[in-house]
Design an enzyme around this catalytic site. Structure first.
Site, PDB file in Angstrom:
ATOM      1  N   TYR A   1       0.840  -1.211   0.000  1.00 51.33           N
ATOM      2  CA  TYR A   1       0.000   0.000   0.000  1.00 51.33           C
ATOM      3  C   TYR A   1       0.875   1.260   0.000  1.00 51.33           C
ATOM      4  CZ  TYR A   1      -3.683   3.051   2.052  1.00 51.33           C
ATOM      5  OH  TYR A   1      -4.579   4.053   2.334  1.00 51.33           O
TER       6      TYR A   1
ATOM      7  N   LYS B   1       0.942   4.205  -2.754  1.00 55.79           N
ATOM      8  CA  LYS B   1       0.563   5.572  -2.360  1.00 55.79           C
ATOM      9  C   LYS B   1       1.682   6.568  -2.642  1.00 55.79           C
ATOM     10  CE  LYS B   1      -3.660   5.201  -0.856  1.00 55.79           C
ATOM     11  NZ  LYS B   1      -4.724   5.618  -1.796  1.00 55.79           N
TER      12      LYS B   1
END
Ligand code: NAI
Length: 287
Positions: free
Chosen positions: A164, A168
């Site tokens: 993640y 991001k």
């Protein structure tokens, strides 16, 4: 006025959580909204158009304009159909808010390829697919606003979120270049890192924090960055719980050498290399 009146805005993943709050605020400020949501569970499985439709119903009940879309941002055709939905319903597209997201938290040591890929597909590719579909229209009409949804997990790191966090931070890399390429077409690209109590964070934040983190705190930052009046581009803002603060990649003054240093010579100056005193926002090429 917020500078989005009459503008056509796509918000992905707007069937719940932070995206829903964005969609409601855009509509309240007079924008016409495409509420996209796949209707997935927190890990990205499952599918239903009900989430998007219920937010559209809320917007219409309040006198706003919105249409629902249940396409998957992780597929190129999905991104194109989401943008087509805006053009079909409202004749144009002005703003893309890339908000759809999922989690597959696991330590790097235990991560499977599937857990890595699923996250990149929704966050990084999803943002690419929707933004890529809107980009030619933004250039042609010499107006566009791209918002990506980053995270402090990417900006600063978070245990168990390497997949993640990579996606991001990848989005920050994306807007850095979109800001440069979009500038002469009046197309801006910015990032928001929400901090909000949603199903995504219900088991991450403490009870006390969750109470202070209504997702609606995040949305004014997104609407402002999407506004005609906002000229910022290529910036990232953390937003939530009453705090709005820019995060930037800084470069230290560092140490300079006239000749290639030996490893030992560089090591001797390492404190100066890494000292952030006097650091400024990094630029490429450097000033
Ligand atoms: P959420 O789980 O409530 O909302 C995400 C929405 O995206 C869901 O409604 C889901 O159905 C939808 N979605 C998932 N995959 C999709 C796909 N392939 N295509 C279309 N829609 C899809 O989570 P939350 O918290 O509202 O997150 C929104 C965004 O903010 C995400 O990008 C998340 O990573 C980011 N974020 C949230 C933080 C927080 O504190 N809540 C912190 C940092 C980032």
């Amino acid at each position: 006025m917020a500078g989005v009146e009459g503008r056509v805005v796509v918000v992905t993943g707007a069937g719940g959580g932070v995206g829903r709050a964005h969609a409601l605020l855009f509509a309240e400020e007079g924008a016409r909204v495409v509420v996209n949501d796949l209707g997935a569970d927190r890990d990205g499985t499952g599918r239903s158009s009900e989430m998007a439709e219920s937010v559209v119903a809320e917007i219409r009940d309040a006198g706003g304009e919105a249409v629902a879309n249940a396409d998957n941002v992780a597929e190129p055709e999905g991104g194109q159909r989401i943008v087509d939905a805006a053009v079909e319903a409202f004749g144009r597209i002005d703003v893309v808010v890339n908000n759809a997201g999922i989690l597959r938290d696991v330590t790097f040591h235990k991560m499977t390829d599937e857990q890595w890929d699923a996250i990149q597909k929704v966050h990084l590719y999803g943002t690419y697919h929707v933004t890529r579909a809107a980009w030619p229209r933004f250039r042609e009409q010499a107006y566009g606003r791209v918002i990506v949804t980053t995270s402090t997990s990417g900006l600063f790191g978070n245990f168990g979120q390497s997949n993640y966090g990579a996606a991001k931070m990848g989005l920050v890399g994306l807007i850095n270049t979109l800001a440069l390429e979009g500038a002469k077409y009046n197309v801006s690209a910015n990032a928001v890192a929400p901090v909000a109590a949603t199903r995504m964070t219900e088991d991450i934040f403490s009870e006390e924090m969750l109470e202070r983190l209504d997702p609606r705190w995040v949305s004014p930052a997104v609407v402002h960055l999407a506004s005609e009046d906002c000229t910022d581009t290529g910036i990232a803002v953390v937003a939530g719980g009453g705090n709005y603060s820019r995060v930037a990649v800084m470069q230290a003054p560092g140490a300079n050498f006239d000749a290639i240093p030996t490893v030992d010579a560089l090591a001797a100056s390492w404190d100066q290399v890494t000292d952030l005193t006097g650091a400024t926002v990094g630029r490429n090429p450097p000033d």
